[in-house]
Motif scaffolding. Structure first.
Motif, PDB file in Angstrom:
ATOM      1  N   GLY A 209       0.517  -1.389   0.361  1.00  0.00           N
ATOM      2  CA  GLY A 209      -0.075  -0.268   0.046  1.00  0.00           C
ATOM      3  C   GLY A 209       0.998   1.433   0.181  1.00  0.00           C
ATOM      4  N   VAL A 210       2.062   0.946  -0.527  1.00  0.00           N
ATOM      5  CA  VAL A 210       2.785   2.097  -1.116  1.00  0.00           C
ATOM      6  C   VAL A 210       2.696   2.405  -2.054  1.00  0.00           C
ATOM      7  CG1 VAL A 210       4.906   2.978  -0.565  1.00  0.00           C
ATOM      8  CG2 VAL A 210       4.263   1.244   0.995  1.00  0.00           C
ATOM      9  N   GLU A 220       5.898  -0.735 -15.115  1.00  0.00           N
ATOM     10  CA  GLU A 220       4.235   0.262 -15.676  1.00  0.00           C
ATOM     11  C   GLU A 220       3.083  -1.294 -15.623  1.00  0.00           C
ATOM     12  OE1 GLU A 220       4.496   3.458 -19.085  1.00  0.00           O
ATOM     13  OE2 GLU A 220       6.387   1.734 -19.379  1.00  0.00           O
ATOM     14  N   ASP A 221       4.043  -2.473 -15.753  1.00  0.00           N
ATOM     15  CA  ASP A 221       2.746  -3.851 -15.427  1.00  0.00           C
ATOM     16  C   ASP A 221       2.029  -3.430 -14.209  1.00  0.00           C
ATOM     17  OD1 ASP A 221       3.392  -4.800 -17.697  1.00  0.00           O
ATOM     18  OD2 ASP A 221       5.029  -6.028 -17.269  1.00  0.00           O
ATOM     19  N   VAL A 222       2.873  -3.182 -13.037  1.00  0.00           N
ATOM     20  CA  VAL A 222       1.980  -2.514 -11.789  1.00  0.00           C
ATOM     21  C   VAL A 222       1.308  -1.185 -11.361  1.00  0.00           C
ATOM     22  CG1 VAL A 222       2.553  -2.652  -9.617  1.00  0.00           C
ATOM     23  CG2 VAL A 222       3.217  -4.610 -10.952  1.00  0.00           C
ATOM     24  N   VAL A 223       2.285  -0.341 -12.036  1.00  0.00           N
ATOM     25  CA  VAL A 223       2.094   1.920 -11.904  1.00  0.00           C
ATOM     26  C   VAL A 223       1.657   2.051 -13.243  1.00  0.00           C
ATOM     27  CG1 VAL A 223       2.804   3.504 -11.460  1.00  0.00           C
ATOM     28  CG2 VAL A 223       3.722   1.279 -10.474  1.00  0.00           C
ATOM     29  N   GLU A 224      -0.215   2.113 -13.033  1.00  0.00           N
ATOM     30  CA  GLU A 224      -0.376   3.079 -14.317  1.00  0.00           C
ATOM     31  C   GLU A 224      -0.352   4.511 -13.859  1.00  0.00           C
ATOM     32  OE1 GLU A 224      -4.765   3.539 -17.226  1.00  0.00           O
ATOM     33  OE2 GLU A 224      -4.133   1.435 -15.420  1.00  0.00           O
ATOM     34  N   HIS A 225       0.242   5.733 -14.529  1.00  0.00           N
ATOM     35  CA  HIS A 225       0.037   6.826 -14.050  1.00  0.00           C
ATOM     36  C   HIS A 225      -0.845   7.978 -13.711  1.00  0.00           C
ATOM     37  CE1 HIS A 225       2.728  10.930 -13.054  1.00  0.00           C
ATOM     38  NE2 HIS A 225       1.530  10.915 -14.143  1.00  0.00           N
ATOM     39  N   LEU A 226      -1.174   8.315 -12.504  1.00  0.00           N
ATOM     40  CA  LEU A 226      -2.027   8.759 -11.524  1.00  0.00           C
ATOM     41  C   LEU A 226      -2.962   7.826 -11.957  1.00  0.00           C
ATOM     42  CD1 LEU A 226      -2.199  12.514 -13.331  1.00  0.00           C
ATOM     43  CD2 LEU A 226      -0.914  11.440 -11.030  1.00  0.00           C
ATOM     44  N   ARG A 227      -2.845   7.109 -11.500  1.00  0.00           N
ATOM     45  CA  ARG A 227      -4.075   5.729 -11.532  1.00  0.00           C
ATOM     46  C   ARG A 227      -3.755   4.156 -10.026  1.00  0.00           C
ATOM     47  NH1 ARG A 227      -8.743   5.101 -14.793  1.00  0.00           N
ATOM     48  NH2 ARG A 227      -8.355   6.299 -16.154  1.00  0.00           N
ATOM     49  N   SER A 228      -2.328   3.776  -9.687  1.00  0.00           N
ATOM     50  CA  SER A 228      -2.270   3.069  -9.058  1.00  0.00           C
ATOM     51  C   SER A 228      -0.580   3.819  -8.680  1.00  0.00           C
ATOM     52  CB  SER A 228      -2.435   1.969  -9.062  1.00  0.00           C
ATOM     53  OG  SER A 228      -0.869   0.773 -10.685  1.00  0.00           O
ATOM     54  N   GLY A 229      -0.313   5.448  -9.307  1.00  0.00           N
ATOM     55  CA  GLY A 229       1.011   5.670  -8.935  1.00  0.00           C
ATOM     56  C   GLY A 229       1.288   6.302  -9.711  1.00  0.00           C
ATOM     57  N   ILE A 230       3.122   6.546  -9.875  1.00  0.00           N
ATOM     58  CA  ILE A 230       3.539   7.814 -10.819  1.00  0.00           C
ATOM     59  C   ILE A 230       4.336   7.368 -11.542  1.00  0.00           C
ATOM     60  CG2 ILE A 230       4.417  10.117 -10.936  1.00  0.00           C
ATOM     61  CD1 ILE A 230       1.913  10.404  -9.410  1.00  0.00           C
ATOM     62  N   VAL A 231       4.074   7.827 -12.505  1.00  0.00           N
ATOM     63  CA  VAL A 231       5.100   7.832 -13.903  1.00  0.00           C
ATOM     64  C   VAL A 231       6.089   8.492 -13.917  1.00  0.00           C
ATOM     65  CG1 VAL A 231       6.113   5.740 -15.879  1.00  0.00           C
ATOM     66  CG2 VAL A 231       4.317   5.378 -14.799  1.00  0.00           C
ATOM     67  N   ALA A 232       7.303   8.082 -13.618  1.00  0.00           N
ATOM     68  CA  ALA A 232       8.296  10.187 -14.224  1.00  0.00           C
ATOM     69  C   ALA A 232       7.981  10.177 -15.325  1.00  0.00           C
ATOM     70  CB  ALA A 232       8.959   9.861 -13.152  1.00  0.00           C
ATOM     71  N   THR A 233       8.622  10.677 -15.839  1.00  0.00           N
ATOM     72  CA  THR A 233       9.307  11.242 -16.973  1.00  0.00           C
ATOM     73  C   THR A 233      10.756  10.899 -17.058  1.00  0.00           C
ATOM     74  OG1 THR A 233       7.580  13.405 -17.425  1.00  0.00           O
ATOM     75  CG2 THR A 233       9.351  13.004 -18.922  1.00  0.00           C
ATOM     76  N   PRO A 234      11.483   9.836 -17.945  1.00  0.00           N
ATOM     77  CA  PRO A 234      12.740  10.088 -17.903  1.00  0.00           C
ATOM     78  C   PRO A 234      13.849  10.620 -18.277  1.00  0.00           C
ATOM     79  CG  PRO A 234      11.723   8.572 -19.618  1.00  0.00           C
ATOM     80  CD  PRO A 234      10.483   8.810 -18.728  1.00  0.00           C
ATOM     81  N   GLU A 235      13.457  12.264 -19.353  1.00  0.00           N
ATOM     82  CA  GLU A 235      13.832  12.845 -19.352  1.00  0.00           C
ATOM     83  C   GLU A 235      14.387  13.823 -18.693  1.00  0.00           C
ATOM     84  OE1 GLU A 235      11.651  12.312 -21.076  1.00  0.00           O
ATOM     85  OE2 GLU A 235      12.571  11.002 -22.922  1.00  0.00           O
ATOM     86  N   ASP A 236      13.567  13.712 -17.044  1.00  0.00           N
ATOM     87  CA  ASP A 236      13.366  15.438 -16.141  1.00  0.00           C
ATOM     88  C   ASP A 236      13.252  14.110 -15.027  1.00  0.00           C
ATOM     89  OD1 ASP A 236      13.922  16.369 -14.245  1.00  0.00           O
ATOM     90  OD2 ASP A 236      12.228  17.280 -15.057  1.00  0.00           O
ATOM     91  N   LEU A 254      -3.297  10.921  -2.497  1.00  0.00           N
ATOM     92  CA  LEU A 254      -2.127   9.776  -2.395  1.00  0.00           C
ATOM     93  C   LEU A 254      -3.426   8.468  -1.502  1.00  0.00           C
ATOM     94  CD1 LEU A 254       0.977   9.409  -1.273  1.00  0.00           C
ATOM     95  CD2 LEU A 254      -0.081   9.878   0.844  1.00  0.00           C
ATOM     96  N   GLY A 255      -3.426   8.440  -1.241  1.00  0.00           N
ATOM     97  CA  GLY A 255      -4.893   6.982  -1.013  1.00  0.00           C
ATOM     98  C   GLY A 255      -5.367   6.702  -1.859  1.00  0.00           C
ATOM     99  N   HIS A 256      -6.398   6.473  -2.645  1.00  0.00           N
ATOM    100  CA  HIS A 256      -6.918   6.530  -3.713  1.00  0.00           C
ATOM    101  C   HIS A 256      -5.251   5.694  -4.709  1.00  0.00           C
ATOM    102  CE1 HIS A 256      -8.564   5.984  -7.571  1.00  0.00           C
ATOM    103  NE2 HIS A 256      -7.515   6.618  -7.760  1.00  0.00           N
ATOM    104  N   LEU A 257      -4.388   6.584  -4.948  1.00  0.00           N
ATOM    105  CA  LEU A 257      -3.361   5.598  -5.320  1.00  0.00           C
ATOM    106  C   LEU A 257      -2.721   4.314  -4.635  1.00  0.00           C
ATOM    107  CD1 LEU A 257      -0.410   8.833  -6.755  1.00  0.00           C
ATOM    108  CD2 LEU A 257      -3.191   7.155  -7.811  1.00  0.00           C
ATOM    109  N   ALA A 258      -2.603   4.402  -3.416  1.00  0.00           N
ATOM    110  CA  ALA A 258      -2.299   3.630  -2.306  1.00  0.00           C
ATOM    111  C   ALA A 258      -3.164   2.402  -2.639  1.00  0.00           C
ATOM    112  CB  ALA A 258      -2.431   3.690  -1.007  1.00  0.00           C
ATOM    113  N   SER A 259      -4.266   2.891  -2.831  1.00  0.00           N
ATOM    114  CA  SER A 259      -5.389   1.302  -2.548  1.00  0.00           C
ATOM    115  C   SER A 259      -5.500   0.813  -3.489  1.00  0.00           C
ATOM    116  CB  SER A 259      -6.788   2.258  -2.255  1.00  0.00           C
ATOM    117  OG  SER A 259      -7.057   2.643  -0.946  1.00  0.00           O
ATOM    118  N   ALA A 260      -5.162   1.729  -5.065  1.00  0.00           N
ATOM    119  CA  ALA A 260      -5.204   0.677  -6.688  1.00  0.00           C
ATOM    120  C   ALA A 260      -4.012   0.169  -6.977  1.00  0.00           C
ATOM    121  CB  ALA A 260      -5.376   2.169  -7.380  1.00  0.00           C
ATOM    122  N   ALA A 261      -2.845   0.772  -6.043  1.00  0.00           N
ATOM    123  CA  ALA A 261      -1.301  -0.481  -5.526  1.00  0.00           C
ATOM    124  C   ALA A 261      -1.690  -1.671  -5.245  1.00  0.00           C
ATOM    125  CB  ALA A 261      -0.132   0.741  -5.729  1.00  0.00           C
ATOM    126  N   ARG A 262      -2.071  -1.253  -4.088  1.00  0.00           N
ATOM    127  CA  ARG A 262      -2.541  -2.412  -3.570  1.00  0.00           C
ATOM    128  C   ARG A 262      -3.251  -3.022  -4.793  1.00  0.00           C
ATOM    129  NH1 ARG A 262      -4.919  -0.847   0.898  1.00  0.00           N
ATOM    130  NH2 ARG A 262      -2.549  -0.409   2.428  1.00  0.00           N
TER     131      ARG A 262
END
Length: 351
Positions: A209-210, A220-236, A254-262
């Motif tokens: 739940g982190v 990215e098989d686990v983290v969908e940007h702003l749905r189950s976490g944050i996918v940052a930009t590789p150039e920055d 934060l709580g929504h992303l934590a629940s979705a990630a879990r």
């Protein structure tokens, strides 16, 4: 099935899966291509020993678990050959490292590929449309996963770092109140900006739940940007610090992303299910015709020449920069002082 897994040393990437196959009734051996233990070691109930002792075993399948283990793969007496891919080995190496050429060529060999995540499978299919690619996800130890203790919106954002320089930089770039966490149990967010080997740690964090803050890659098989976490930009990569600011200021997000990630991580297979997937993948490879020998040499030689050209260009660039540096007046003066000092020391030694 009689299966030989090849790996440079213990532990191997497939230790628990190999033992799971053994418990399922298969004859499984681990051959170590670099490590030379005194006698046979044991991985659960699987024997692990020097590769020379197990090559002539008459296997159904021989499977290399790392790119460098493919060096000995075709020496094994086996009906089929495969490569177990959790990430692309050449992406761990710089263009100036000569080993990178060999790592690239490992994915051109006439083998079937076992991809440990959908992301890796898609990339393998794009790179080798002529090859058989089967999915057998690496297992997640659900039984021993930590669970984070939610802070309830109080205090600074608790950030666990993956350990890389970019992870530290992201934390330093954050302007909101943040605190460095010591483990998953007391973390709100994991910053793990490893584009190659980020999936295992990301899975563990999501299961706890982190909220993972990652780069594009297998994670990215686990983290969908702003749905189950944050996918940052590789150039920055340091821009990940700005995402920490947003999460610190928006505890609802934060709580929504934590629940979705879990939820996403909970659906990932445990080791028993992962063993079943690997067993099915091996059976699929064994039942299929071997790849035609004519389909791979052209790609292999093209990649070899491309790697050599890149290595040569980097070498000449470094040599050119060194020659340019030698012409700098300050460097020339320093070299003169060094030579003068050496001459003085030589005279003093002679008395």
């Amino acid at each position: 099935m009689k299966v030989l897994f090849l790996a440079p040393s213990l532990p191997t990437p497939v230790d628990r899966l190999a033992d799971g196959l053994r418990r399922g009734g298969h004859d499984v051996t681990i051959g170590l291509t670099e490590q030379r233990p005194s006698g046979a070691a044991a991985v659960g109930g699987v024997t692990a020993t020097a590769v020379e002792e197990v090559l002539p075993g008459g296997y159904d399948l021989a499977v290399a678990t790392t790119w460098d283990a493919t060096i000995r793969l075709f020496e094994a007496d086996a009906r089929r050959y495969a490569s177990w891919v959790d990430a692309f080995g050449f992406e761990r190496l710089g263009t100036w490292q000569a080993e990178r050429i060999g790592a690239v060529l490992a994915y051109d060999l006439p083998v079937a590929f076992i991809a440990t995540s959908p992301y890796v499978k898609a990339r393998l299919e794009e790179r080798r449309p002529d090859a058989r690619v089967v999915l057998a996800r690496a297992g997640l130890d659900h039984e021993h996963c930590e669970m984070a203790d939610r802070a309830g919106g109080e205090g600074p954002l608790r950030v666990l770092l993956g350990g890389g320089e970019d992870d530290v930089a992201a934390l330093e770039q954050a302007t909101a109140p943040v605190a460095r966490a010591e483990g998953l149990a007391d973390a709100d967010v994991l910053v793990h900006l490893d584009a190659v080997d980020g999936l295992p740690r990301t899975l563990e964090a999501a299961r706890a739940g982190v909220v993972p803050v990652v780069l594009p890659g297998p994670q990215e098989d686990v983290v969908e940007h702003l749905r189950s976490g944050i996918v940052a930009t590789p150039e920055d990569r340091r821009g990940a610090g700005r995402w920490l600011d947003r999460l610190a200021g928006d505890r609802e997000l934060l709580g929504h992303l934590a629940s979705a990630a879990r939820e996403r991580a909970t659906s990932w297979p445990g080791f028993d299910e992962a063993t079943d997937e690997l067993e099915g993948a091996l059976a699929t490879i064994l039942d299929a015709d071997p790849p035609p020998a004519t389909s791979w040499p052209t790609r292999l030689m093209a990649d070899a020449m491309a790697g050599i050209a890149t290595y040569r260009n980097d070498y000449f660039y470094v040599v050119g920069e060194l020659e340019h540096l030698k012409k700098d007046p300050a460097v020339q003066r320093a070299l003169e002082l060094r030579d003068r000092s050496n001459r003085v020391k030589s005279r003093l030694r002679r008395g």
